[in-house]
Design a protein around this motif. Structure first.
Motif, PDB file in Angstrom:
ATOM      1  N   ARG A 100      -0.399  14.851   1.200  1.00  0.00           N
ATOM      2  CA  ARG A 100       0.389  15.804   1.984  1.00  0.00           C
ATOM      3  C   ARG A 100       1.602  15.116   2.595  1.00  0.00           C
ATOM      4  N   LEU A 101       1.428  13.837   2.953  1.00  0.00           N
ATOM      5  CA  LEU A 101       2.526  12.999   3.421  1.00  0.00           C
ATOM      6  C   LEU A 101       2.535  11.728   2.588  1.00  0.00           C
ATOM      7  N   SER A 102       3.683  11.104   2.474  1.00  0.00           N
ATOM      8  CA  SER A 102       3.774   9.834   1.752  1.00  0.00           C
ATOM      9  C   SER A 102       4.050   8.717   2.750  1.00  0.00           C
ATOM     10  N   ALA A 103       3.434   7.564   2.507  1.00  0.00           N
ATOM     11  CA  ALA A 103       3.627   6.417   3.399  1.00  0.00           C
ATOM     12  C   ALA A 103       3.610   5.143   2.570  1.00  0.00           C
ATOM     13  N   HIS A 104       4.365   4.150   3.002  1.00  0.00           N
ATOM     14  CA  HIS A 104       4.444   2.884   2.273  1.00  0.00           C
ATOM     15  C   HIS A 104       4.306   1.715   3.241  1.00  0.00           C
ATOM     16  N   VAL A 150       0.844  -1.199   0.000  1.00  0.00           N
ATOM     17  CA  VAL A 150       0.000   0.000   0.000  1.00  0.00           C
ATOM     18  C   VAL A 150       0.877   1.246   0.000  1.00  0.00           C
ATOM     19  N   ASP A 151       0.514   2.208  -0.856  1.00  0.00           N
ATOM     20  CA  ASP A 151       1.214   3.483  -0.907  1.00  0.00           C
ATOM     21  C   ASP A 151       0.205   4.617  -0.792  1.00  0.00           C
ATOM     22  N   TYR A 152       0.532   5.578   0.065  1.00  0.00           N
ATOM     23  CA  TYR A 152      -0.316   6.769   0.233  1.00  0.00           C
ATOM     24  C   TYR A 152       0.461   7.965  -0.297  1.00  0.00           C
ATOM     25  N   GLU A 160      -5.564  13.377  -3.178  1.00  0.00           N
ATOM     26  CA  GLU A 160      -4.675  12.433  -2.503  1.00  0.00           C
ATOM     27  C   GLU A 160      -5.059  11.006  -2.882  1.00  0.00           C
ATOM     28  N   GLU A 161      -4.069  10.133  -2.919  1.00  0.00           N
ATOM     29  CA  GLU A 161      -4.300   8.785  -3.467  1.00  0.00           C
ATOM     30  C   GLU A 161      -3.790   7.698  -2.525  1.00  0.00           C
ATOM     31  N   LEU A 162      -4.637   6.703  -2.331  1.00  0.00           N
ATOM     32  CA  LEU A 162      -4.258   5.481  -1.620  1.00  0.00           C
ATOM     33  C   LEU A 162      -4.191   4.378  -2.682  1.00  0.00           C
ATOM     34  N   ARG A 163      -2.996   3.884  -2.947  1.00  0.00           N
ATOM     35  CA  ARG A 163      -2.807   2.889  -4.011  1.00  0.00           C
ATOM     36  C   ARG A 163      -2.521   1.525  -3.389  1.00  0.00           C
ATOM     37  N   ILE A 164      -3.375   0.558  -3.723  1.00  0.00           N
ATOM     38  CA  ILE A 164      -3.257  -0.794  -3.178  1.00  0.00           C
ATOM     39  C   ILE A 164      -2.850  -1.732  -4.310  1.00  0.00           C
ATOM     40  N   THR A 165      -1.659  -2.291  -4.207  1.00  0.00           N
ATOM     41  CA  THR A 165      -1.167  -3.236  -5.214  1.00  0.00           C
ATOM     42  C   THR A 165      -1.456  -4.654  -4.731  1.00  0.00           C
ATOM     43  N   LEU A 166      -2.347  -5.339  -5.425  1.00  0.00           N
ATOM     44  CA  LEU A 166      -2.813  -6.663  -5.015  1.00  0.00           C
ATOM     45  C   LEU A 166      -2.001  -7.744  -5.718  1.00  0.00           C
ATOM     46  N   GLU A 167      -1.280  -8.533  -4.942  1.00  0.00           N
ATOM     47  CA  GLU A 167      -0.479  -9.613  -5.512  1.00  0.00           C
ATOM     48  C   GLU A 167      -1.255 -10.928  -5.545  1.00  0.00           C
ATOM     49  N   GLU A 168      -2.079 -11.146  -4.518  1.00  0.00           N
ATOM     50  CA  GLU A 168      -2.893 -12.365  -4.468  1.00  0.00           C
ATOM     51  C   GLU A 168      -4.117 -12.104  -3.590  1.00  0.00           C
ATOM     52  N   ILE A 169      -5.305 -12.444  -4.098  1.00  0.00           N
ATOM     53  CA  ILE A 169      -6.536 -12.260  -3.345  1.00  0.00           C
ATOM     54  C   ILE A 169      -7.004 -13.615  -2.818  1.00  0.00           C
ATOM     55  N   PHE A 170      -7.186 -13.702  -1.505  1.00  0.00           N
ATOM     56  CA  PHE A 170      -7.607 -14.951  -0.877  1.00  0.00           C
ATOM     57  C   PHE A 170      -9.122 -15.005  -0.672  1.00  0.00           C
TER      58      PHE A 170
END
Length: 219
Positions: A15-19, A10-12, A71-81
């Protein structure tokens, strides 16, 4: 409500960036449009989230959640259970115990407790996520939402914060201020409320009932 358990990062960006590095997490999408990311190591606070109003854009392997500020919340999905949706309906809100319900009733009958010239608009003012205990008008006719607790803790402040977010979108009510009223307010709850611009009020239940204290005092 949509619940997705997935291996994701997850990447935000805002105003602030978070990983958040890749791990198995719970992604929660609520009916109000909010999206939150949860781990299995805390009671209620998400790792990251996007409050409504926001827009969810789904593409293969990537979700983008964008709010009105860009502002963007980016969710990179590698595998969905698991990907499951449930219709929860309207929540009736927290059922108060006898003292808490009576405290709300007494404060509604005595709005001057909050300040001179204050008046009651309505008890149990309904919002999309439940009822606010009291809706008042202050001496300047400004709208004030009041959450009443017997013992005030962080959860109560969070609850009032969510109500205020919704009510301040209503042009007929906005701006709406908040008051957190309780017989006892924990220090952590007071700090959080102050940080969010919410006034704290410690209420004397016996005094509201017209009862005199039995114990002797020096003054």
């Amino acid at each position: 409500m949509r619940l997705v358990i997935a291996k994701c990062s997850v990447d935000y960006v805002g105003r602030l960036s978070a990983h958040l590095p890749t791990a198995v997490r719970l992604v929660m999408v609520k009916a109000d449009g909010s999206v939150s990311i949860h781990a299995d190591d805390r009671a209620y606070k998400p790792l990251n989230w996007m409050s409504p109003p926001c827009k969810l854009q789904e593409a293969p392997g990537v979700w983008k959640v964008v709010n009105k500020a860009g502002e963007e919340l980016r969710i990179t999905l590698e595998e969905i259970f698991q990907d499951t949706s449930y219709e929860l309906g309207i929540d009736p809100g927290l059922v108060k115990d006898g003292v808490e319900a009576h405290l709300q009733e007494l404060l509604a009958a005595h709005p001057e407790t909050f300040g001179e010239g204050w008046t009651l608009v309505r008890r149990e003012f309904m919002t999309a996520i439940g009822p606010v205990d009291l809706l008042l008008k202050d001496a300047t006719h400004g709208s004030v939402a009041v959450e009443v607790k017997r013992r005030g803790d962080i959860d109560g402040v969070e609850q009032l914060t969510r109500y205020l977010e919704l009510m301040n979108r209503d042009p007929l009510l906005a701006p709406v201020r908040g008051v957190f009223a309780a017989q006892e307010i924990k220090p952590q709850a007071r700090v959080l409320a102050t940080d969010r611009g919410i006034r704290c009020l410690v209420v004397d239940y016996d005094k509201l009932r017209g009862m005199e204290r039995d114990e002797l005092t020096l003054f």
